[in-house]
Write an enzyme that holds these catalytic residues in place. Structure first.
Site, PDB file in Angstrom:
ATOM      1  N   GLU A 428      40.674  38.917  38.026  1.00 45.06           N
ATOM      2  CA  GLU A 428      40.027  37.849  38.635  1.00 45.06           C
ATOM      3  C   GLU A 428      40.852  36.889  39.068  1.00 45.06           C
ATOM      4  OE1 GLU A 428      37.111  38.634  38.986  1.00 45.06           O
ATOM      5  OE2 GLU A 428      36.797  40.267  37.570  1.00 45.06           O
ATOM      6  N   GLY A 429      41.958  37.170  39.819  1.00 46.32           N
ATOM      7  CA  GLY A 429      42.978  36.187  40.194  1.00 46.32           C
ATOM      8  C   GLY A 429      43.865  35.996  39.022  1.00 46.32           C
TER       9      GLY A 429
END
Length: 563
Positions: A428-429
């Protein structure tokens, strides 16, 4: 959890200011929370060990989840848990986002591998709700909202990790297709739950490039490709294999191949990232909650072990010479446990406040209040994701240390938390990207205006209690540094374009510590926080965690001076 929610944050009063939640009171929130805890404890937690040891199995494109996973998921969605905060008209229960946050914190603590399956549901629901056509909503929205069908987020490709502008998956209009579908071709990797046996269908949300799309991220569009179509036929989406991973063995991480698979455009052409970020932002708060939940689980194991394990006399002990004390009495162990407890409690307050602000963004009648809520979510979400997943791994490792050699063997279960927690720093980054996003995209463009407003709001909201003066002084110091040094240095003539990237990680960490200080001042000012349980954690923060703030500030100042 309820002390933070009710006593510190006064969540019922905040929610009752919103028309959609006017009838939500403390009793309802406690009832939902207790039932969630009961379900998670009795149904999901017992599957954790076997899920890790057996793991998901792949054969000829089919994935079988560990024993009990499917039955638990079917019970989960049929009981209505995935639909807690979805709108009633979409099959949901319309409850506050903070109750969903509490649920997923518990799920992550109990069984991170299993929780990966429904982890993207709410984001996928929001994505389809806000960007899908009426036809797509009619077909898929309620199924996703209720959790009857699970969803994936297909972004990453073998050659393109965090740089989505390099995505090559193609989407070509299907000739003579009555529904205006597109044929998608390409390979996606690291797809959590890309194939499984938990639900009867899987909804894939896929970033791809139309034939006339420009290069880079602005050329990406979003598409919906189901595993099965309404007529029962299967799409041309193949799971080539699942990854052998350090942790999360119960969650299948898939390599997915799209062989001209038919799917529908979601939103406008070339606006795929806009639609996908709705999903990613929801996921980032949930990943922050994963960090809190995993650290809580590790702490509970370590605290229980430390109270039972006897080794040597503790310094200052009243025990007789030659007798042993529980290692919980030894300062070295208390330091570990109190420091991690400080991270958990402050993180929980910040995460629950963020969930409350999400509802305020959507529903508060006052425009200024909505603006403030959006500011909080924008600036605090990347901090939660990065700082608390960093701490989940480091803190779980520290909790393993409490066990000594026993922690390194599988019998006690603590080593699984260390393995499972590591990936939350990446997906998610990555945490480095969260720091860059915070500083380069959210602070620098407006000259730190939004940040200064947030810091001023925090200062104005400080109750008069122990350490409030210290916190207020640090807020002022950080504000002055951000405007007088950081902004001027990065915008000076001849300034290196690399400069903000060198300090981004330290900037995020310093802001995390400031937010923790603000949280602990509030907890300390709340009646009921006088007990040893809260006092020890508070002292753990100020003694063992807070000094890092000065270190981070010094590191940033040294970097600015050297460039």
């Amino acid at each position: 959890m309820f002390f933070i929610l009710h006593d510190v944050l006064h969540a019922p009063e905040q929610l009752q200011a919103l028309s959609a939640h006017a009838e939500v009171d403390a009793d309802l929130m406690r009832q939902v929370g207790e039932e969630a805890g009961k379900f998670v404890g009795e149904v999901i937690a017992p599957l954790n060990r076997e899920g890790d040891e057996i793991g998901a199995q792949w054969k000829d494109g089919t994935v079988t989840t560990p024993p009990g996973f499917r039955e638990a998921y079917q019970a989960f969605w049929q009981a209505g848990w995935p639909a807690l905060s979805a709108a009633a008209e979409d099959g949901g229960q319309g409850l506050p986002a903070v109750l969903e946050a509490m649920l997923y914190e518990n799920l992550s603590a109990a069984n991170h591998g299993w929780t990966m399956a429904p982890g993207l549901l709410h984001g996928a629901y929001e994505c389809i709700k806000h960007h899908g056509s009426d036809a797509l909503k009619a077909r898929y929205l309620e199924k996703v909202a209720t959790g009857e069908w699970l969803a994936t987020m297909c972004l990453t490709e073998p050659h393109a990790g965090s740089d989505l502008g390099l995505v090559r998956t193609k989407a070509v209009p299907l000739a003579s297709d009555a529904e205006g579908r597109f044929a998608l071709s390409g390979t996606k990797i690291f797809i959590s739950g890309g194939e499984h046996d938990l639900t009867d269908n899987i909804v894939h949300l896929v970033l791809a490039r139309l034939p006339d799309a420009p290069p880079g991220p602005k050329g990406l569009s979003l598409f919906l490709v189901p595993k099965f179509y309404e007529d029962g036929s299967r799409s041309l989406v193949v799971c080539e294999r699942i990854e052998e991973k350090m942790g999360l063995h119960g969650s299948p991480t898939c390599v997915m191949r799209f062989d001209e698979a038919a799917g529908w455009l979601v939103g406008e052409p070339g606006k795929g990232l806009n639609a996908m970020f709705v999903m990613m932002n929801a996921a980032r708060l949930h990943v922050g909650l994963q960090g809190i939940g995993l650290l809580e689980a590790a702490w509970q194991k370590a605290d229980a072990y430390a109270r039972e394990r006897q080794q040597m006399r503790a310094p200052g002990s009243a025990s007789k010479a030659g007798q042993a004390d529980p290692i919980h009495q030894h300062p070295a162990m208390r330091r570990i446990l109190d420091a991690q407890r400080a991270w958990i409690d402050a993180g929980r307050l910040l995460a629950y406040r963020t969930a409350l602000e999400l509802d305020a963004v959507k529903q508060h009648p006052d425009a200024a209040r909505k603006t403030a809520a959006n500011r909080w979510c924008t600036l605090v979400t990347p901090v939660l994701k990065a700082a608390w997943t960093d701490q989940a791994f480091a803190g779980a490792s520290a909790c393993l240390q409490v066990f000594g050699g026993h922690g390194y063997v599988r019998e006690w279960g603590i080593e699984q938390h260390v393995r499972d927690a590591r990936v939350a720093m990446i997906y998610e980054g990555t945490n480095e990207i969260q720091a860059i996003d915070l500083l380069v995209r959210k602070v620098l463009p407006d000259g730190a205006g939004s940040l200064l407003t947030l810091l001023n709001d925090l200062a104005a909201d400080l109750p008069e209690t122990t350490n409030s003066a210290t916190t207020n002084q640090a807020l002022a110091q950080f504000a002055s540094f951000s405007t007088e040094q950081l902004i001027k240095s990065t915008q000076a003539d001849g300034a290196s374009p690399e400069l903000p990237y060198w300090v981004a990680d330290d900037f995020l960490r310093a802001l995390a510590l400031l937010l923790m200080a603000w949280a602990w001042v509030h907890i300390a000012a709340t009646p009921g926080a006088e007990t040893d349980r809260w006092r020890n954690a508070q002292e753990g923060f100020w003694r063992w965690v807070w000094p890092e703030f000065d270190m981070r500030m010094a590191m940033m100042q040294a970097t600015l001076a050297s460039e």
